[in-house]
Every structure is written in structure tokens, then in C-alpha cells.
Design a protein around this motif. Structure first.
Motif, PDB file in Angstrom:
ATOM      1  N   ALA A 117      38.062  69.869  75.186  1.00 61.73           N
ATOM      2  CA  ALA A 117      38.951  69.106  76.061  1.00 61.73           C
ATOM      3  C   ALA A 117      38.799  67.601  75.860  1.00 61.73           C
ATOM      4  O   ALA A 117      39.685  66.836  76.197  1.00 61.73           O
ATOM      5  CB  ALA A 117      38.696  69.477  77.511  1.00 61.73           C
ATOM      6  N   PRO A 151      44.794  65.539  72.843  1.00 59.93           N
ATOM      7  CA  PRO A 151      45.741  66.618  72.499  1.00 59.93           C
ATOM      8  C   PRO A 151      46.487  66.353  71.198  1.00 59.93           C
ATOM      9  O   PRO A 151      46.695  67.276  70.410  1.00 59.93           O
ATOM     10  CB  PRO A 151      46.694  66.621  73.698  1.00 59.93           C
ATOM     11  N   SER A 167      45.662  71.779  76.963  1.00 55.28           N
ATOM     12  CA  SER A 167      45.873  70.315  76.976  1.00 55.28           C
ATOM     13  C   SER A 167      46.949  69.885  75.988  1.00 55.28           C
ATOM     14  O   SER A 167      47.475  68.770  76.078  1.00 55.28           O
ATOM     15  CB  SER A 167      44.562  69.583  76.661  1.00 55.28           C
ATOM     16  N   THR A 168      47.295  70.758  75.038  1.00 59.88           N
ATOM     17  CA  THR A 168      48.274  70.393  73.998  1.00 59.88           C
ATOM     18  C   THR A 168      49.695  70.821  74.346  1.00 59.88           C
ATOM     19  O   THR A 168      50.621  70.583  73.568  1.00 59.88           O
ATOM     20  CB  THR A 168      47.898  71.041  72.645  1.00 59.88           C
TER      21      THR A 168
END
Lengths: 149, 149
Positions: A21, A25, A82-83
Motif C-alpha cells: 500500500a 498506485p 489502491s489502483t
């Protein structure tokens, strides 16, 4: 150069989600796309051989299959939540149906590993059949999880 | 998907220069940049461990070193004359001093392979020293052949 790499990639390959994380991203998307680019580089010629479009070359297949066996395991830790909002060809199903996505990913890993094994045998017919199986596992995943190109 | 790959990458990894020349220069540059991206992904955490910035993890090092050993051999066939005019960070010396460039490339391959071997030993001090040697071979090549970032 040490430092430059650390700034962008220091935690990219640790196995914990927390570490992943920390990587931006956009970097994760760039890295997973890099894997797809290289899978294309090394699978493309083998597909051409399996289809009889270019001459069969056992040495090239052995090398490419070895590379592909490695590459087939490199993309998946980049498909994290997160992407989701980074522009790419990944469909929302990657994140909403992650069990099916993981299954499709494992299929590629398994078929690519089988190709690596069979490439050592030098059995042209078996190798070409397994190249086909790898191609199906690429296509199967793209069908459900990648926007039409 | 078979066909899509063939269209862009069919000859990318054949060993003859003639076959390589058939691949568009822009694709060759994209592929070699993809290798650099992934070398960063897998070397970055190891550099962090060698510098004591993140905890040493033998399993991550073994995996990353195996990937890097493969990746260290993937970029070089993309640095061919046809790519000279494609915008990238590669300096002209890549093409004008190709003997020195090849030597620098081989150094990375050798140091990455040594790291892969030593990563199997589990000897943390030896592994960290060899991570440093890999880092030097990256930096040595970037110094002469890559535009300052």
C-alpha cells in the motif's frame, strides 16, 4: 541510483499488503503493465511458432518459456484496491470478483510453468500444444478482466 | 489475444538481428523500459534491506533475486540501432560505444546471477554485500549510458 530506486519501489515486493500500500498506485499500474509488455515479448514468438507462422526454434522456446514462467508470477501484486481509479485497461471485475481473477491468474502461472517443463523435453508437438494452453489462459483472463483493445 | 500479441511482438526475441529489426523501434524501447521498471520493482526492496532501511527478509530476497537474475538478461536486445531516434533516457554512447555498453550489461547479468546464487545460502552478510555489488553494476551503467534523471 540506489536511492532513486528506493524512493519509488522500496516496498513493492514485500509480501504484506501494508507494504504494498505504500507504493503509489500509478507505480503499481506501471509495474504490472510492464509485466504484460514482457509477457507479450516472450510469448508472441512462441505463439507464432505454435501457429506455424515462424519456424520452430527449440532454443528460443526454452529461453522464452523460462522467462515467461518467471514473468507469469510478477503482475498480480499490482492489482490491488489502491489502483482502482488509475486509468488502465483493467475492468472493475478485477476488484469486484477477485476470487475469479486470482483463479485466472493461477491458471496462467500453472500453464506457463508446464510450458517451461515441457520445453526442456524438446518434444515439438507437446511444446506447441502447451503454448496453445498458455495462450488460452492469457485470453481467458483478458476476456473477463481487460477492456477490449 | 494470440493474434494481438503476434501483431506487435512476433519476432522480438528471436536471436537474429534481422528478426529484431522487424519489431517497431517504439515497441523495442517500450519493452526495454519495461525491464528497467521491473528491475527497479525487485531490486528496490533488496537495496533497502542492504542499507538497513527495511528488515532483512530471506524469502523476499530469494524470490526477488531469482526474478532479477532473469530480468537482467531481458533488456539488451532492445538497444539496437533502429531505436536510436526514439525518445528515451538512453544516451548516444549506447550506440556509439557498444563494446563498453555490452561489457556493462554483462556485468549486471553476472552480478545478478551471483546474487541469485548467494541468496540460496541464507548468509545475510554475504547477501547484503552482493546486493551492493548489483547496485554498483546498475549505477555504473546508468552513469555512462543514461541521461541524468
Amino acid at each position: 541510483m540506489y536511492k532513486a530506486l528506493l524512493a519509488t519501489a522500496v516496498a513493492a515486493t514485500l509480501t504484506s499488503g501494508a507494504a504494498i500500500a505504500q507504493v503509489k498506485p500509478e507505480i503499481l499500474v506501471k509495474q504490472r503493465q510492464a509485466v504484460m509488455t514482457l509477457q507479450g515479448k516472450y510469448f508472441g514468438p512462441m505463439a507464432g511458432m505454435a501457429q506455424g507462422k515462424i519456424p520452430f526454434n527449440k532454443d528460443v522456446v526454452q529461453r522464452n518459456a523460462g522467462y515467461l514462467d518467471n514473468l507469469s508470477r510478477m503482475a498480480w501484486d499490482g492489482f490491488v484496491d489502491s489502483t482502482k481509479d488509475v486509468k488502465s485497461a483493467a475492468l472493475p471485475a478485477v476488484y469486484t470478483d477477485s476470487a475469479k481473477f486470482k483463479e485466472a491468474a493461477s491458471r496462467l502461472e500453472n500453464e506457463a510453468n508446464k510450458l517451461y517443463q515441457v520445453s526442456r523435453s524438446g518434444d515439438e508437438a507437446a511444446i506447441k500444444a502447451q503454448i496453445g494452453a498458455v495462450g488460452k489462459s492469457c485470453g481467458g483472463c483478458h476476456e473477463s478482466f481487460r477492456a477490449k483493445q
